[in-house]
Design a protein around this motif. Structure first.
Motif, PDB file in Angstrom:
ATOM      1  N   LYS A 127       0.859  -1.186   0.000  1.00  0.00           N
ATOM      2  CA  LYS A 127       0.000   0.000   0.000  1.00  0.00           C
ATOM      3  C   LYS A 127       0.895   1.236   0.000  1.00  0.00           C
ATOM      4  O   LYS A 127       1.833   1.322   0.798  1.00  0.00           O
ATOM      5  N   ASP A 128       0.583   2.188  -0.894  1.00  0.00           N
ATOM      6  CA  ASP A 128       1.371   3.425  -0.974  1.00  0.00           C
ATOM      7  C   ASP A 128       0.885   4.500  -0.007  1.00  0.00           C
ATOM      8  O   ASP A 128       1.610   5.470   0.248  1.00  0.00           O
ATOM      9  N   TYR A 129      -0.340   4.343   0.514  1.00  0.00           N
ATOM     10  CA  TYR A 129      -0.931   5.299   1.464  1.00  0.00           C
ATOM     11  C   TYR A 129      -1.083   6.702   0.874  1.00  0.00           C
ATOM     12  O   TYR A 129      -1.075   7.692   1.604  1.00  0.00           O
TER      13      TYR A 129
ATOM     14  N   ASP B 285      -2.526  -0.010  -4.112  1.00  0.00           N
ATOM     15  CA  ASP B 285      -3.152  -0.581  -2.931  1.00  0.00           C
ATOM     16  C   ASP B 285      -3.005  -2.100  -3.022  1.00  0.00           C
ATOM     17  O   ASP B 285      -2.534  -2.641  -4.022  1.00  0.00           O
ATOM     18  N   VAL B 286      -3.458  -2.778  -1.959  1.00  0.00           N
ATOM     19  CA  VAL B 286      -3.241  -4.219  -1.880  1.00  0.00           C
ATOM     20  C   VAL B 286      -3.860  -4.959  -3.057  1.00  0.00           C
ATOM     21  O   VAL B 286      -3.304  -5.958  -3.531  1.00  0.00           O
TER      22      VAL B 286
ATOM     23  N   SER C  98       4.724  -2.445   3.637  1.00  0.00           N
ATOM     24  CA  SER C  98       3.931  -1.382   3.012  1.00  0.00           C
ATOM     25  C   SER C  98       4.643  -0.050   3.150  1.00  0.00           C
ATOM     26  O   SER C  98       5.546   0.117   3.972  1.00  0.00           O
TER      27      SER C  98
ATOM     28  N   GLN D  94       0.058  -4.485   9.143  1.00  0.00           N
ATOM     29  CA  GLN D  94       0.276  -4.942   7.767  1.00  0.00           C
ATOM     30  C   GLN D  94      -0.201  -6.378   7.536  1.00  0.00           C
ATOM     31  O   GLN D  94      -0.220  -6.849   6.397  1.00  0.00           O
TER      32      GLN D  94
ATOM     33  N   PHE E 229      -2.796  -7.243   4.807  1.00  0.00           N
ATOM     34  CA  PHE E 229      -2.289  -7.257   3.428  1.00  0.00           C
ATOM     35  C   PHE E 229      -1.726  -8.637   3.087  1.00  0.00           C
ATOM     36  O   PHE E 229      -1.981  -9.183   2.009  1.00  0.00           O
TER      37      PHE E 229
END
Length: 338
Positions: free
Chosen positions: A219-221, A227-228, A250, A265, A268
């Motif tokens: 996930k890049d946030y 994303d996942v 992540s 995490q 994920f």
């Protein structure tokens, strides 16, 4: 109920004695800026093998001098590095652990003198250097550097290879649309952004038939980042290419606000494991044996990667076993105090 944390785990031709992995963590301890293994590395990694971790994963090790995160990073860009790494794998294995190594290129996050490279000429933030956009020739040369690094790792006796595709380093920079603005065959669509990793895996597989892991940032946030669910698709591609396990972390491809909490995490790793049908490793604020066991008993991941917990306590496996009411064998020299 059996204690799954201390069950053996077989992946291809390697059987780990338990599910506890020392996560790769940079030590920045190659004192002469030559990438060589130093006394610190022998002490640091071997002590965790004595402490009964099943797999010791050596830190991000650079495929080129330009690919180091810092001047003090370990290197695997030269055959001169093989002897030191061979001694390290021998010491780790003497104490019953398997030896793994994370192969890496820092990309735009390299903090070095001189030119640095990336998919696109975008700095990480205003304090960091602007990288040069890689030419196709430089991309091919870097792919070859990964292949040769893995050849050296094989010669040095490593049991498991992990490609570092997470935390904003070069492979991750190609994967994310936040950092890859290319308009050629290495940019644009998700398939094109995956091409760099695809070609690395292809070349690595030409010289390596042992277990192959890939660490990802699931996930890049950030808005417009990955994303996942994007990584479920890419994990499926990796599985088709013969990758054996996805090490699921992540973040860190670009500055973003993350609010971590214990096991944040793990979902994920769980989702990728179930939807891509591939083994995963869980990492990130896993601190107790009970927490690790819950993850494994509920089939949320296959391996537990520990980072800061093992920095604080080289004997974390012993203490986790006591917490779970399980007896693990002590090193013979420690029997009287175990």
């Amino acid at each position: 109920m059996s204690v799954k944390l201390f069950e053996p785990y077989t992946i291809k031709n390697i059987t780990l004695k338990n599910r506890i992995v020392m996560s790769p963590m940079c030590m920045y301890s190659s004192e002469h800026e030559d990438g060589m293994v130093e006394s610190w590395h022998y002490t640091h990694y071997t002590s965790r093998a004595v402490g009964q971790a099943g797999l010791i994963m050596v830190e991000a090790t650079a495929v080129t001098p330009q690919g180091r995160i810092s001047p003090q990073d370990l290197g695997i860009w030269s055959d001169d590095h093989i002897n030191g790494l061979s001694k390290l794998t021998k010491m780790v294995k003497e104490h019953g652990a398997a030896a793994g190594i994370q192969i890496a290129h820092a990309g735009r996050k390299a903090v070095l003198e001189g030119e640095i490279i990336a998919p696109s000429p975008l700095p990480f933030d205003e304090t960091m250097k602007t990288p040069k956009e890689m030419s196709v020739i430089e991309i091919k040369e870097t792919i070859e550097a990964f292949k040769q690094a893995v050849r050296r790792a094989k010669e040095a006796g490593f049991d498991i290879i992990e490609l570092h595709g997470a935390h904003g380093y070069l492979i991750n920079e190609f994967l994310s649309p936040l950092t890859n603005k290319r308009v050629d065959e290495y940019g644009g669509s998700r398939e094109n952004r995956y091409r760099f990793l695809r070609e690395i895996i292809e070349q690595v597989k030409s010289v390596w038939n042992g277990p192959l892991f890939v660490r990802i940032s699931a996930k890049d946030y950030l808005e417009d980042g990955l994303d996942v669910q994007d990584y479920v698709g890419m994990a499926t591609w990796m599985k088709e290419q013969g990758v054996d396990l996805i090490d699921v972390s992540s973040g860190a491809v670009a500055p973003a606000k993350i609010s971590p909490f214990p096991g944040y995490q793990v979902p994920f790793a769980d989702q990728i494991r179930k939807e891509a049908v591939i083994p995963t490793g869980a990492v990130g604020l896993i601190t107790t044996g009970i927490q690790a066991e819950e993850i494994l008993q509920n089939d949320r991941a296959d391996l537990i990667f520990l980072a800061r917990a093992l920095l604080r306590d080289p004997y974390w496996p012993r203490n986790a076993a006591k917490e779970l009411g399980f007896d693990i064998e002590a090193p013979e020299q420690y029997n009287r105090g175990w």
